[in-house]
Design a protein around this motif. Sequence first.
Motif, PDB file in Angstrom:
ATOM      1  N   VAL A 294      -6.440  41.250  37.829  1.00  0.00           N
ATOM      2  CA  VAL A 294      -7.009  40.983  39.157  1.00  0.00           C
ATOM      3  C   VAL A 294      -5.711  40.759  40.118  1.00  0.00           C
ATOM      4  CG1 VAL A 294      -8.377  39.337  40.678  1.00  0.00           C
ATOM      5  CG2 VAL A 294      -8.986  39.720  38.265  1.00  0.00           C
ATOM      6  N   PRO A 295      -5.658  41.998  41.057  1.00  0.00           N
ATOM      7  CA  PRO A 295      -4.657  42.021  41.972  1.00  0.00           C
ATOM      8  C   PRO A 295      -4.901  40.608  43.137  1.00  0.00           C
ATOM      9  CG  PRO A 295      -5.528  44.085  41.938  1.00  0.00           C
ATOM     10  CD  PRO A 295      -6.211  43.143  41.172  1.00  0.00           C
ATOM     11  N   VAL A 296      -4.014  39.885  43.534  1.00  0.00           N
ATOM     12  CA  VAL A 296      -3.936  38.960  44.531  1.00  0.00           C
ATOM     13  C   VAL A 296      -2.992  39.009  45.567  1.00  0.00           C
ATOM     14  CG1 VAL A 296      -3.980  36.301  44.945  1.00  0.00           C
ATOM     15  CG2 VAL A 296      -4.770  37.238  42.635  1.00  0.00           C
ATOM     16  N   LEU A 297      -3.316  39.672  46.687  1.00  0.00           N
ATOM     17  CA  LEU A 297      -2.414  39.902  47.857  1.00  0.00           C
ATOM     18  C   LEU A 297      -2.654  38.620  48.727  1.00  0.00           C
ATOM     19  CD1 LEU A 297      -3.663  42.537  46.866  1.00  0.00           C
ATOM     20  CD2 LEU A 297      -2.361  43.642  48.469  1.00  0.00           C
ATOM     21  N   HIS A 298      -1.782  38.636  49.838  1.00  0.00           N
ATOM     22  CA  HIS A 298      -1.725  37.709  50.874  1.00  0.00           C
ATOM     23  C   HIS A 298      -1.137  38.034  52.321  1.00  0.00           C
ATOM     24  CE1 HIS A 298       2.761  37.394  50.477  1.00  0.00           C
ATOM     25  NE2 HIS A 298       2.589  37.661  49.309  1.00  0.00           N
ATOM     26  N   GLY A 299      -1.676  37.132  53.179  1.00  0.00           N
ATOM     27  CA  GLY A 299      -0.985  37.506  54.472  1.00  0.00           C
ATOM     28  C   GLY A 299       0.478  37.371  54.396  1.00  0.00           C
ATOM     29  N   ASP A 300       1.131  38.180  55.165  1.00  0.00           N
ATOM     30  CA  ASP A 300       2.566  38.502  54.942  1.00  0.00           C
ATOM     31  C   ASP A 300       3.469  39.104  56.119  1.00  0.00           C
ATOM     32  OD1 ASP A 300       4.939  38.405  53.419  1.00  0.00           O
ATOM     33  OD2 ASP A 300       4.327  40.067  52.097  1.00  0.00           O
ATOM     34  N   ALA A 301       4.751  38.710  56.099  1.00  0.00           N
ATOM     35  CA  ALA A 301       5.416  39.348  57.197  1.00  0.00           C
ATOM     36  C   ALA A 301       6.111  40.684  56.631  1.00  0.00           C
ATOM     37  CB  ALA A 301       6.608  38.587  57.433  1.00  0.00           C
TER      38      ALA A 301
ATOM     39  N   ASN B  76       1.024  31.957  47.519  1.00  0.00           N
ATOM     40  CA  ASN B  76       0.268  33.066  46.631  1.00  0.00           C
ATOM     41  C   ASN B  76       0.686  32.528  45.349  1.00  0.00           C
ATOM     42  OD1 ASN B  76       1.213  35.908  45.143  1.00  0.00           O
ATOM     43  ND2 ASN B  76      -0.286  35.786  46.314  1.00  0.00           N
ATOM     44  N   HIS B  77       1.775  31.979  45.012  1.00  0.00           N
ATOM     45  CA  HIS B  77       2.226  31.624  43.354  1.00  0.00           C
ATOM     46  C   HIS B  77       1.203  30.249  43.127  1.00  0.00           C
ATOM     47  CE1 HIS B  77       4.365  30.621  39.768  1.00  0.00           C
ATOM     48  NE2 HIS B  77       4.403  29.318  40.270  1.00  0.00           N
ATOM     49  N   ILE B  78       0.997  29.353  44.122  1.00  0.00           N
ATOM     50  CA  ILE B  78       0.216  28.318  43.771  1.00  0.00           C
ATOM     51  C   ILE B  78      -1.302  28.712  43.489  1.00  0.00           C
ATOM     52  CG2 ILE B  78      -0.986  26.323  44.782  1.00  0.00           C
ATOM     53  CD1 ILE B  78       1.988  25.894  46.595  1.00  0.00           C
ATOM     54  N   PHE B  79      -1.726  29.522  44.287  1.00  0.00           N
ATOM     55  CA  PHE B  79      -3.288  30.099  44.233  1.00  0.00           C
ATOM     56  C   PHE B  79      -3.460  30.810  42.865  1.00  0.00           C
ATOM     57  CE2 PHE B  79      -6.955  32.574  45.882  1.00  0.00           C
ATOM     58  CZ  PHE B  79      -7.880  31.588  45.439  1.00  0.00           C
ATOM     59  N   VAL B  80      -2.563  31.921  42.741  1.00  0.00           N
ATOM     60  CA  VAL B  80      -2.645  32.811  41.595  1.00  0.00           C
ATOM     61  C   VAL B  80      -2.488  31.826  40.172  1.00  0.00           C
ATOM     62  CG1 VAL B  80      -1.023  34.433  39.970  1.00  0.00           C
ATOM     63  CG2 VAL B  80      -1.479  34.885  42.516  1.00  0.00           C
ATOM     64  N   GLU B  81      -1.692  30.774  40.193  1.00  0.00           N
ATOM     65  CA  GLU B  81      -1.533  29.674  39.001  1.00  0.00           C
ATOM     66  C   GLU B  81      -3.072  28.977  38.822  1.00  0.00           C
ATOM     67  OE1 GLU B  81       1.643  26.574  37.564  1.00  0.00           O
ATOM     68  OE2 GLU B  81       1.137  26.401  39.398  1.00  0.00           O
ATOM     69  N   ALA B  82      -3.658  28.739  40.003  1.00  0.00           N
ATOM     70  CA  ALA B  82      -4.904  28.181  40.021  1.00  0.00           C
ATOM     71  C   ALA B  82      -6.083  29.212  39.246  1.00  0.00           C
ATOM     72  CB  ALA B  82      -5.448  27.884  41.375  1.00  0.00           C
ATOM     73  N   LEU B  83      -5.854  30.273  39.794  1.00  0.00           N
ATOM     74  CA  LEU B  83      -6.630  31.285  39.354  1.00  0.00           C
ATOM     75  C   LEU B  83      -6.490  31.559  37.751  1.00  0.00           C
ATOM     76  CD1 LEU B  83      -6.608  33.841  42.149  1.00  0.00           C
ATOM     77  CD2 LEU B  83      -8.876  32.892  41.485  1.00  0.00           C
ATOM     78  N   VAL B  84      -5.178  31.771  37.385  1.00  0.00           N
ATOM     79  CA  VAL B  84      -5.009  31.824  35.929  1.00  0.00           C
ATOM     80  C   VAL B  84      -5.357  30.678  35.096  1.00  0.00           C
ATOM     81  CG1 VAL B  84      -3.179  31.928  34.279  1.00  0.00           C
ATOM     82  CG2 VAL B  84      -3.045  33.282  36.260  1.00  0.00           C
TER      83      VAL B  84
ATOM     84  N   GLU C 283     -11.733  24.589  43.247  1.00  0.00           N
ATOM     85  CA  GLU C 283     -13.180  24.993  43.198  1.00  0.00           C
ATOM     86  C   GLU C 283     -13.470  26.573  43.541  1.00  0.00           C
ATOM     87  OE1 GLU C 283     -14.674  22.456  46.437  1.00  0.00           O
ATOM     88  OE2 GLU C 283     -14.648  20.825  44.952  1.00  0.00           O
ATOM     89  N   THR C 284     -12.558  26.970  44.413  1.00  0.00           N
ATOM     90  CA  THR C 284     -12.667  28.733  44.731  1.00  0.00           C
ATOM     91  C   THR C 284     -12.099  29.391  43.510  1.00  0.00           C
ATOM     92  OG1 THR C 284     -12.051  27.931  47.159  1.00  0.00           O
ATOM     93  CG2 THR C 284     -11.675  30.173  46.266  1.00  0.00           C
ATOM     94  N   ALA C 285     -11.222  28.984  42.909  1.00  0.00           N
ATOM     95  CA  ALA C 285     -10.806  29.632  41.638  1.00  0.00           C
ATOM     96  C   ALA C 285     -11.929  29.457  40.477  1.00  0.00           C
ATOM     97  CB  ALA C 285      -9.467  28.888  41.055  1.00  0.00           C
ATOM     98  N   ALA C 286     -12.427  28.405  40.448  1.00  0.00           N
ATOM     99  CA  ALA C 286     -13.487  28.356  39.571  1.00  0.00           C
ATOM    100  C   ALA C 286     -14.661  29.378  39.665  1.00  0.00           C
ATOM    101  CB  ALA C 286     -13.943  26.905  39.337  1.00  0.00           C
ATOM    102  N   LYS C 287     -15.290  29.341  41.072  1.00  0.00           N
ATOM    103  CA  LYS C 287     -16.026  30.392  41.575  1.00  0.00           C
ATOM    104  C   LYS C 287     -15.727  31.727  41.178  1.00  0.00           C
ATOM    105  CE  LYS C 287     -19.654  27.418  43.097  1.00  0.00           C
ATOM    106  NZ  LYS C 287     -19.026  26.184  42.426  1.00  0.00           N
TER     107      LYS C 287
ATOM    108  N   VAL D 250      -8.786  33.524  35.213  1.00  0.00           N
ATOM    109  CA  VAL D 250      -8.676  34.901  35.691  1.00  0.00           C
ATOM    110  C   VAL D 250      -7.392  35.406  35.510  1.00  0.00           C
ATOM    111  CG1 VAL D 250      -8.775  35.936  38.041  1.00  0.00           C
ATOM    112  CG2 VAL D 250     -10.333  34.070  37.688  1.00  0.00           C
ATOM    113  N   PRO D 251      -7.296  36.760  35.060  1.00  0.00           N
ATOM    114  CA  PRO D 251      -6.005  37.495  34.837  1.00  0.00           C
ATOM    115  C   PRO D 251      -5.417  37.826  36.276  1.00  0.00           C
ATOM    116  CG  PRO D 251      -7.503  38.994  34.530  1.00  0.00           C
ATOM    117  CD  PRO D 251      -8.292  37.600  34.559  1.00  0.00           C
ATOM    118  N   ALA D 252      -4.914  36.787  36.956  1.00  0.00           N
ATOM    119  CA  ALA D 252      -4.506  37.412  38.217  1.00  0.00           C
ATOM    120  C   ALA D 252      -2.869  37.588  38.297  1.00  0.00           C
ATOM    121  CB  ALA D 252      -4.757  36.145  39.196  1.00  0.00           C
ATOM    122  N   VAL D 253      -2.772  38.638  39.383  1.00  0.00           N
ATOM    123  CA  VAL D 253      -1.274  39.071  39.682  1.00  0.00           C
ATOM    124  C   VAL D 253      -0.932  39.085  40.901  1.00  0.00           C
ATOM    125  CG1 VAL D 253       0.405  40.736  39.263  1.00  0.00           C
ATOM    126  CG2 VAL D 253      -1.365  40.519  37.275  1.00  0.00           C
ATOM    127  N   GLY D 254      -0.205  38.341  41.278  1.00  0.00           N
ATOM    128  CA  GLY D 254       0.504  38.170  42.701  1.00  0.00           C
ATOM    129  C   GLY D 254       1.066  39.476  43.070  1.00  0.00           C
TER     130      GLY D 254
END
Length: 283
Positions: A139-146, A95-103, A31-35, A107-111
Amino acid sequence: MPACDCIVKVGGAALTRKDQLETLDEATVRETAAKISEARNTNGGDNNVKLVIVHGAGSFGHFQAKEYGVNNGCLADKKTREGFVQTRLSVTRLNHIFVEALVEAGVPAVGVSPCALWGDRIFPDSFQLLHRLLNLGLVPVLHGDAIIHSDSAGCSILSGDVIVRDLALAMRPSRVVFLSDVQGIFDRPPTVQGAELLPLIEVDCEGNCAELRKEGNASIRFDAAKHDTTGGMEAKLKDGIKIAKHGIDVLITKAGSPDSLIAMRDCYRPETIFHGTLLRKVL
């Protein structure tokens, strides 16, 4: 013209079941990816809304970081090194899972992993990469990270909220949107009976909040999961205030909801029916 129109932070608690190790909330992910896809195409044609997306880790990464003491740890220690590796393996998996959902949603998402872009603070050259991606229609897609500290073997957890704050103050979008597992900022944890949503929090140029000083709201109470190493909703509010005091509107609402579309599309007006919280600088 700002480098991007809107920075969207998707909470890890919205994308995952935060109390269950590496467990997705698959419906909310879709749902979030669709919105986000719908919001990006608001202007029609090739004139897409320029978005930078950041997501939290939720049940990916936090358990490992807590178990191994990664936050404020030292990579000279074998256990911390192992935890650093396991934490990054987990957060990049999400990050890979969410980017895949966006694509899949169009959405032309790039992790983009912050581990290579941040030390004690964001490296100046990092903005060049993000600007280039945006200018190329991505569309850059960043994430919380170490991350690793710049001048030592130290390491820490970089929260998605801090990433959003750093990007917002440098890129100056017209708005920042936090998509959460709850509707916005409440005067107490929303699971507590009688909790009330705060629709507006006014922030002055010093970062003081007039709304929080009103009688009955002076001591907003928060809670956070024991394994959450990034501070939960309280940290989100503090970083949102730091952004809002610079004149950038911050909207907090529920991920995947119709209100999230209003926030991302910049359709909020005083007369708008909006179920969420607006942080706005007092002029």
